[in-house]
Structures are given as C-alpha cells and as structure tokens.
Design a protein around this motif. Structure first.
Motif, PDB file in Angstrom:
ATOM      1  N   VAL A  49       0.559  -1.190   0.174  1.00  0.00           N
ATOM      2  CA  VAL A  49       0.116   0.245  -0.528  1.00  0.00           C
ATOM      3  C   VAL A  49       1.012   0.979  -0.052  1.00  0.00           C
ATOM      4  CG1 VAL A  49      -1.913   1.322   1.482  1.00  0.00           C
ATOM      5  CG2 VAL A  49      -1.739  -1.213   1.122  1.00  0.00           C
ATOM      6  N   ALA A  80      -1.145   6.821   6.402  1.00  0.00           N
ATOM      7  CA  ALA A  80      -0.383   5.424   6.322  1.00  0.00           C
ATOM      8  C   ALA A  80      -0.624   4.586   7.806  1.00  0.00           C
ATOM      9  CB  ALA A  80       1.326   6.217   5.819  1.00  0.00           C
ATOM     10  N   VAL A  83      -3.280   2.203   8.022  1.00  0.00           N
ATOM     11  CA  VAL A  83      -3.774   1.152   7.338  1.00  0.00           C
ATOM     12  C   VAL A  83      -2.787   0.107   7.793  1.00  0.00           C
ATOM     13  CG1 VAL A  83      -2.918  -0.068   4.485  1.00  0.00           C
ATOM     14  CG2 VAL A  83      -3.853   2.395   5.032  1.00  0.00           C
ATOM     15  N   ARG A  84      -1.560   0.508   8.267  1.00  0.00           N
ATOM     16  CA  ARG A  84      -0.023  -0.480   8.671  1.00  0.00           C
ATOM     17  C   ARG A  84      -0.647  -1.637  10.193  1.00  0.00           C
ATOM     18  NH1 ARG A  84       3.953  -3.582   8.512  1.00  0.00           N
ATOM     19  NH2 ARG A  84       4.811  -4.019  10.463  1.00  0.00           N
ATOM     20  N   HIS A  88      -0.950  -5.152   9.574  1.00  0.00           N
ATOM     21  CA  HIS A  88       0.497  -5.121   9.728  1.00  0.00           C
ATOM     22  C   HIS A  88       1.492  -5.997   9.259  1.00  0.00           C
ATOM     23  CE1 HIS A  88      -0.386  -7.466  13.247  1.00  0.00           C
ATOM     24  NE2 HIS A  88       0.872  -7.717  13.328  1.00  0.00           N
ATOM     25  N   THR A  91       3.141  -4.444   3.355  1.00  0.00           N
ATOM     26  CA  THR A  91       4.285  -3.491   3.456  1.00  0.00           C
ATOM     27  C   THR A  91       3.649  -1.845   3.228  1.00  0.00           C
ATOM     28  OG1 THR A  91       5.653  -5.475   2.372  1.00  0.00           O
ATOM     29  CG2 THR A  91       6.172  -2.610   1.596  1.00  0.00           C
ATOM     30  N   VAL A  92       3.758  -0.915   4.426  1.00  0.00           N
ATOM     31  CA  VAL A  92       3.353  -0.015   4.108  1.00  0.00           C
ATOM     32  C   VAL A  92       3.999   1.371   3.493  1.00  0.00           C
ATOM     33  CG1 VAL A  92       1.597   1.941   4.308  1.00  0.00           C
ATOM     34  CG2 VAL A  92       1.031  -0.397   5.121  1.00  0.00           C
ATOM     35  N   LEU A 119       6.761   1.529   8.705  1.00  0.00           N
ATOM     36  CA  LEU A 119       6.207   2.514   7.282  1.00  0.00           C
ATOM     37  C   LEU A 119       8.215   2.784   7.020  1.00  0.00           C
ATOM     38  CD1 LEU A 119       5.080   5.702   7.468  1.00  0.00           C
ATOM     39  CD2 LEU A 119       3.672   4.367   8.046  1.00  0.00           C
TER      40      LEU A 119
ATOM     41  N   GLY B 263      -7.880   0.450   5.271  1.00  0.00           N
ATOM     42  CA  GLY B 263      -6.959  -1.095   6.154  1.00  0.00           C
ATOM     43  C   GLY B 263      -7.760  -2.192   5.636  1.00  0.00           C
TER      44      GLY B 263
END
Lengths: 292, 584
Positions: A49, A80, A83-84, A88, A91-92, A119, B263
């Motif tokens: 991402v 980010a 998202v992470r 997890h 790969t961000v 990240l 996500g």
C-alpha cells in the motif's frame, strides 16, 4: 513482515496511468526506484500500500499497480499508520513532497518516528512548492527567491535528516533521483528494516527551482558508504547530516534495531487486526457486570 | 411518581464524583432507575462541583427539579443548593467545618450536623475519610441499607484491600448510626424495586455499542467531554481486541481511523467541537474516498474553547456543514445511554452499508452523566459480519463503479487483483484521477457530474435506512415538543410532570437529525396542533435545519445557551404559559 509468496502472484509494476510530471522531473527517478525496490523484494503487489498526501510527487501511488491511498495534504503518514495497524501483514510506504511532509504534516512526521511504526517514508524533496506554481517550501534555502518570497527566503530551512535522527527514526537515509540504483537500494533497505524508515530524496523540480537542479546535486553529492561512515553511530550521523555546501552526503546515515509500535501493541501480537474476529468475544455478561 | 434526589457538593478534589456515584450505584443496585449528573468545572482543585443522583422506580430521564438530601462539604454548596431543597428534605453538614442555620434553608427542611471529621479522625489523619461518614448518614436518610452501601464501597476500591477499605466501611457505619440516632429517614426513602440495573454514562454506552458493532480501531486525542470513550476502550483494549491509539492531534486521529478503515477494520474517532473542527477536511476525504467512518462528536458549550465542562447542542451546523463540497453523511443523535448504545451500533452499520462517514452527535450532558439501563437493553451477542465480501474479477474491478444505489464493491489491501487507489481528488470508476489532465474535457465533465450523483445518491439510501423520527405521548395532544439529542430527556420528564397536572403533550424527536425525509417530517408536523422547539443552542440550529429541509416553520422556541442542561420545570413552565395564555 510480508512473506514473499509464490511466483504466481503478480509483482508490482506500472499501472495503466502515466505520470503527468513535467518532462525531466526528479520524481520519475523516484517512482522507478520504488518499483525496483518492491520488485527486488518480491512482495506481491496486492500486499503493498502506497499512501501519499497532496503535491506533484503525491500522485505517485497512481502510477504503480499496488494498492494506494492518495490522501489530503499533509496527512499521508497518519493514513499510512492506520493502514499499517489495520493490517501489519502489509508493506506500507508513504510518499510525498517536502511541503507535505515538513510543512503542513511535520507533526505527524515527528510522532511517527518516535513511535517507530514500521513503514517506509520516501520524500521527494525539491525544496519548492511545485503544484501551486513555485512558492517557498520548508526546505528552500536561505535567500532563495520564489513567488512568495520575491526578496529571498528569510527562514532557515528544516534539515529533514537531523530532524529524523532527533525524532528517533531507526533508519535514516538520503538519496538522489539522479542515482536511481542507489535510491532503489536505500528504499529496499528501508522496506526490509523493521521500524520507521525515512528516505529523503533530492528530487529536483525542473520548472520552479532553478537553484537546486540536477547539476547542483551532481556536482556536490558524495556517498557515505565510500566515505567510511558508520551508520550505527548516531553522533557521526548527526555530524554528517549538517554537512551542506560543496559536499553533500547521500546514502545511509543511521540504522538501529528497536521494537516497533506493532511489536509493542499487545492487541497486534494476535496477528493482523483485519484478520482477527470482530465483535465482543468471550463472556459478554461479565463485561456488563462492571456497570452493576 | 415517587422520586428522591440526593446532591453532594464541595470543591474539586473533595471526591464529590465518587460520593455521588456511590449513591447512584446504591440506587441502581436496588433495581431503581437513576439519572446521575456530575457537574464540574475546568479546574483540578477548588471551585464548586456537585453530583445529583435522582432515583425513582420509574425511568428518570434528567436530573429533575429539586433536591431531597443535600450533603454539603463546604459552605458554598449550602448557598448554591440549599434553596432548592424540597420540604421534608435534609441538609447534612459538619458543624466543625462551618455553620448552617435555619435561615439558610427553606421551611420544612431539617438541618443535620454530622461530626464527619471527628469520625474520620477515629481511623486516620486523612480528612477525605469524612466523605464515608457523610455517605453513611445520607444512606440512612435515603433508605439505603448499610450492607448494600458497604458492598458498593468495597467494590469501588476494586482489588484494593486492607485498612483503607476498613476505614471507609467503619466511618460509613458510624455516619449511618449517627443519623439513625438523630433523625428519621426521609418520607420518600427508597425501597428495593427489582433486580440490579446497569448504571453507565453515555460515553460508556457509545464505547460498548462500538465494540458490539465490531470496532477494531479507535484513534482519539483527549478532549472533554469525549475523552472517557477512549478511557473505557483503552481499559478493555486487550480483552476486546481493539487497538486504541492516542494520536498526536485530531488531524492524525481521524486520518488514522480512515487509514484503518481502508485497511480492513471498523474504525472510529471521537472528539468534541474543537477537535471536530480540526477533523473537517479529513471528514470530507472519507466521503470522497467512500471510506466508512464513525465519528463521535460530543458537544460542549462553544464557541472556541467555550465552557469545556458545560453542555450545549451548538455544533449541529458544524456537523451538517463539515467539509468543502457536497458528500453524503448521516448524523444520529442519541437521547440516553440506552440509545447511545443502539445508535452507535447503527452508525457503524450505516457507515459500512453506505461507505460514507456517520456522526454520532452526543453532548456533555449525555456523554458524562449516568443513567440506568436494563441488561436486556444492551445486546452484545450479535456477531458483526466480515468486511471481506468482494470476489476478485480481475481487470474489470471498478472500485467506484456506478450502481443504482451509489454503493460500489469495496476491496481491501491484501486481496489479489482488486488493487485500486483511493483518491481524495475526483476520480473515475476505477479510481483514476480526473482532476489533472482530464478535468474540463467534455467526456470528463460528464463523468464528474455522474460521479457526484453516484455519491450523493447514497443519501436516498441513508434516509431510508436511518432511524426515523419518533412520536411519543398521546397522539392528539394540544402541544408537541420538537427536540433532538440529550434535551429529549428533560422533555420526557416535563411531559410526565405536565401529565400529572392533567396537561397532555407529546414529543416528536429525531434519532437521525440528518438526513431526514422532508415529506415524512412534513406529515408528522401536520399531525400536530402547536409545536415548541426545545434545543440547547442560541440560534435554534435544528429548527433552521428543519425549515431548510421541509419548509416548516417552528415559530415557538425554547432555547438555552447558558451551559446548563434543560431542567424539566423550565419546559413545563413554558408549556403552561403557551397553553394557558398563548394564542396562535
């Protein structure tokens, strides 16, 4: 950490959108380096991402075949991080410019480093605001004349490398988009590094910055690895970070292993949050007992 | 309706909230309904704070209009609250600290001096123990059995054992016995009414509702009166499997929540008006990128820093208008912790179904005050469905596909073949930018309009699925109250007080304040004879919204903007004035 999977899964490549950057823009080298780095690590494209903010360089996620989030100005890092933490296993990367990261978003930059979220943050630092047609940026040099500073910049520039070192980043590097191969290695190293990896890239704006050009950097940059620099030494890294003038270092300034935020957040030890069951588990009656 | 209200008052740092909560919890354990109002100021020590615990066998929706038992830890409490003590009531104080005379209290109110400090000194030099003696004495007057009070006190110390607990039990027994020797219980003293009820704040109910809805990620920055949502979830983070992140600011908080939702988890942020003002830009990004998001906006008295510990419903305009451009949103407004649980769950369902941000509009009065809920009213058993439902269809995948509902198939990072870029810029069905080299070209001018229509079309679905306006009370009443959010509580209590006087009124309230169905609301208003808009802000923000959406004028308004919640008597007085004297 995403486990490299079988060859059946497609690796990252170019998307069906062509970059709209000015011909000769430094950012072409950066998108090429990011693509090379992710490819080299054989991470399937669906597990990558790339999050960006706003600015010329922040269009980068559109040009690769991974997932992307093209967010609002200055907020690439918190998006980010979200998202992470949601997953997890991914790969961000966060990408963007110097205005995005060191101006409007500098608070997030500092906090992401102190929490060592895993990240990789790649900044395309052209020392100017390009998309808004040429105003001073937080990294514009003293005296530089721009549309917003017709008599020259009177504020000292932020030094992203020493700021990163002071904020606790565990991987701090600087690349040059005129050296895509080294830059790809630095980005790949950042992705492999467990923790917050920062790669600041001299990525010249060929339209609005007539000072910090490709030639300017070609004449000045030297590689830290060929200068005997020890990237495990924080004091040396600080000393190198303030070098500016006839000789400007690029390469890996500092690297250290420290637990990441994800390592220390107990909820995440059970695996990626997105794959954990949702809803109230276990004894829900007991949960209500505290309200009796 | 039989009811009893206890008030404890003193300075910040005196432990008033703990004393008040001990009363409230004693009542709820006896199966009584409670409304507990914790009134405080923006100081850590000093000032004047108080806790009102109102109880009745019937549901009470507000702090009510009077006090029966006043426990004054300082002289200021007597001055502020003694005039409100009803006949038959008591004012309890320690004569060693200050004097209270008959001239300080209304006729028919009994003064009871209790040597709370002297009792405390039997056990310790820590004067805070005086509260236990006061608690014991009030408990006797209120009809709370001593063993129940001891249970509540022991539980409040959690796993702590030893002399502190013993001192508290001893001092409360001494206070109880002192009152028994010197007074008789209040005529309205309470009796057990049924199995224990749950006592929780609006914020705790919101947190529980979010957890039950499948919340996995909360990012928040501390701000009164929203902070205790984060506190409760942080305390239960491990057992519930919810990541709780205190962000560096509200900008980060909402952007983290949006990233987490993108996500693949249900995500929320919570704040008050100042924080939500900072979140506005990202709120619009959630709308543009069609990322589900729940934002709790617990209002406090503004503008600017305003009155951080006082209540208001003044952020409705902000919530309606937050963000540049048009995008779909919904705003739900709970009236009570029971609703706060249900509507927070609903907010998650709406956000996910319509892939857009949903606000839960709370306020300090709901968020921080206690009310009772029956166990059966909190259904924690439902298992949220998986978010992962889109099947890969290779190169045809269109994240922002035009559909009849406006809702497009949503993939998540990690799913192969469904990659897309969520863009805050205008984009096409695939997610490609149309903002740079395409904007303005005839084909893309049309595409832009079509994409706007796709997003905005979701409002129709939201209107259809969001909770509808509700009527309460007799259908043909001569007066209809129109209200939303926590203010509904005082209106409900006012309606009951009016009914007791033979005056019928009803209520039209709005669990969803936006979007509303104009035709349905016009029809509902058409069934009223006369209306009174009741809301806690200066300009009548909801009235203005109703007028904008339906064309209906609500000319008669009861507005409050002093930082205090509505008291039922204020609404009763206005209603009587309208019905007795007012012509149309």
């Amino acid at each position: 950490m995403p486990a490299p999977t079988g060859p059946a899964l497609p690796l990252i490549g170019k998307s069906d959108t062509r970059p709209t950057w000015c011909p000769g823009c430094g950012d072409f080298g950066v998108v090429a380096a990011v693509e090379m780095a992710v490819k080299k690590l054989k991470i399937p494209s669906q597990d990558v991402v790339i999050v960006s903010g706003i600015g010329c360089s922040s269009n980068l996620p559109h040009f690769l075949s991974s997932y992307g989030f093209h967010a609002i100005h200055g907020r690439a890092i918190p998006v980010a991080e979200g998202v992470r933490w949601a997953n997890h296993g991914l790969t961000v990367l966060a990408t963007g410019g110097d205005g995005d990261g060191f101006g409007i978003g500098v608070g997030h930059f500092v906090h992401a480093m102190r929490r060592n979220v895993d990240l990789t943050y790649v900044t395309m630092d052209n020392q100017i605001y390009g998309l808004t047609t040429g105003q001073a940026s937080p990294t514009s040099q003293l005296g530089q004349k721009t549309k917003s500073t017709p008599t020259g910049v009177i504020e000292r520039p932020i030094d992203p490398i020493s700021l990163a070192l002071a904020s606790g980043a565990t991987y701090v590097a600087r690349g040059f988009s005129g050296d895509v191969k080294q830059l790809a290695d630095l980005v790949a190293g950042g992705i492999q590094h467990k923790g917050f990896a920062f790669v600041d890239v001299f990525s010249p704006c060929v339209t609005y910055n007539k000072i910090n050009t490709f030639d300017f950097f070609r004449q000045r940059v030297y590689k830290l690895e060929s200068a005997g620099h020890d990237p495990s030494d924080l004091v040396q890294a600080f000393a190198r970070s303030i070098e500016w003038g006839d000789k400007i270092p690029i390469g890996l300034f500092y690297r250290v292993e420290r637990p990441t935020y994800e390592d220390l957040e107990e909820v995440l030890t059970a695996g990626p949050l997105a794959h954990q069951p949702a809803g109230i588990r276990g004894d829900s009656a007991a949960l209500l007992d505290e309200f009796v | 309706m039989s009811e009893l209200t206890v008030c404890a008052g003193g300075q910040a740092g005196d432990g008033i909230a703990s004393v008040g909560e001990a009363f409230a919890r004693s009542f709820s354990r006896l199966g009584l309904h409670v409304f507990g109002m914790n009134a405080y100021q923006s100081v850590i020590r000093g000032g004047h704070v108080y806790y009102l615990a109102r109880t009745s066998p019937e549901r009470v929706y507000s702090q009510g209009d009077g006090v029966d038992l006043l426990y004054a830890l300082d002289r200021a409490t007597v001055e502020v609250h003694a005039p409100g003590v009803r006949p038959g009531g008591f004012v309890l104080f320690d004569p060693e600290k200050f004097a209270v005379t008959a001239a300080d209290v209304p006729a028919g109110v009994t003064l009871l001096g209790v040597p709370t400090l002297e009792i405390a000194r039997k056990y310790t030099t820590q004067s805070i123990l005086q509260n236990a003696a006061g608690l014991g004495a009030i408990a006797f007057l209120a009809g709370i059995p001593l063993d129940l009070l001891h249970e509540v006190l022991s539980d409040s110390f959690g796993r702590k054992k030893g002399e502190i607990v013993d001192w508290n039990l001893g001092a409360s027994r001494d206070g109880y016995e002192f009152a028994r020797a010197h007074a008789t219980p209040h005529p309205a003293a309470i009796r057990r009414a049924g199995p224990p009820k749950l006592l929780l704040t609006g914020n705790q109910a919101i947190a529980l509702g979010a957890a039950a809805a499948g919340l996995k990620f909360l990012a928040q920055y501390p701000m009164t009166p929203a902070s205790s949502i984060m506190h409760w979830l942080a305390e239960h983070s491990h057992s519930l499997g919810i990541v709780v992140k205190q962000a560096e600011d509200e900008l980060a908080a909402i952007n983290m929540a949006i990233g987490a939702s993108f996500g693949g988890v249900r995500a929320m942020t919570a704040t008050s008006g100042g924080g939500f003002s900072l979140m506005v830009e990202a709120f619009g990004m959630a709308g543009m990128t069609e990322t589900p998001l729940v934002v709790v906006e617990s209002q406090r008295a503004g503008p600017s820093t305003g009155l951080p510990t006082k209540t208001e419903q003044g952020d409705l305009n902000l919530m309606i208008g937050a963000g540049q451009g048009d995008f779909p949103r919904a705003i739900v407004a709970p009236t009570h912790p029971r609703d706060a649980f249900l509507l927070t769950k609903r907010a998650f369902e709406l956000a996910e179904a319509w892939q857009t941000p949903v606000l839960v509009a709370s306020d300090l009065h709901l968020s921080e005050n206690h009310a009772t809920v029956d166990r059966e009213e909190l259904d924690l058993s439902s298992v949220p469905t998986s978010l992962f439902s889109v099947e890969p269809n290779g190169h045809d995948y269109l994240r922002y596909q035009y559909t009849p509902t406006g809702v497009s198939p949503r993939s998540f990072p990690g799913q192969a073949g469904l990659q897309y870029v969520a863009g805050s810029d205008e984009h096409d069905e695939k997610g490609h930018l149309v903002s740079d080299v395409k904007s303005g070209l005839p084909k893309w001018v049309a595409e832009r309009a079509r994409m706007m229509e796709k997003r905005m079309h979701k409002l129709d679905g939201l209107v259809a699925q969001a909770p509808r306006p509700e009527f309460e009370g007799p259908a043909d009443a001569p007066l209809t109250f129109v209200a939303w959010g926590s203010t509904v509580g005082a209106v409900r209590d006012a309606m009951r007080a009016l009914a007791a006087r033979g005056v019928a009124t009803n209520l039209l309230h709005f669990p969803t304040v936006f979007p509303i169905d104009p035709a349905a609301v016009r029809a509902a208003l058409g069934r009223t004879h006369r209306t009174l808009l009741v809301e806690a802000n200066y300009t009548g923000q909801f009235g203005r919204l109703l007028r904008a959406e339906t064309g209906a004028e609500l000319p008669e308004r009861l507005l409050k903007y002093d930082g205090e919640p509505f008291y039922p008597h204020e609404i009763v007085a206005r209603a009587l004035e309208m019905l007795n004297h007012g012509g149309k």
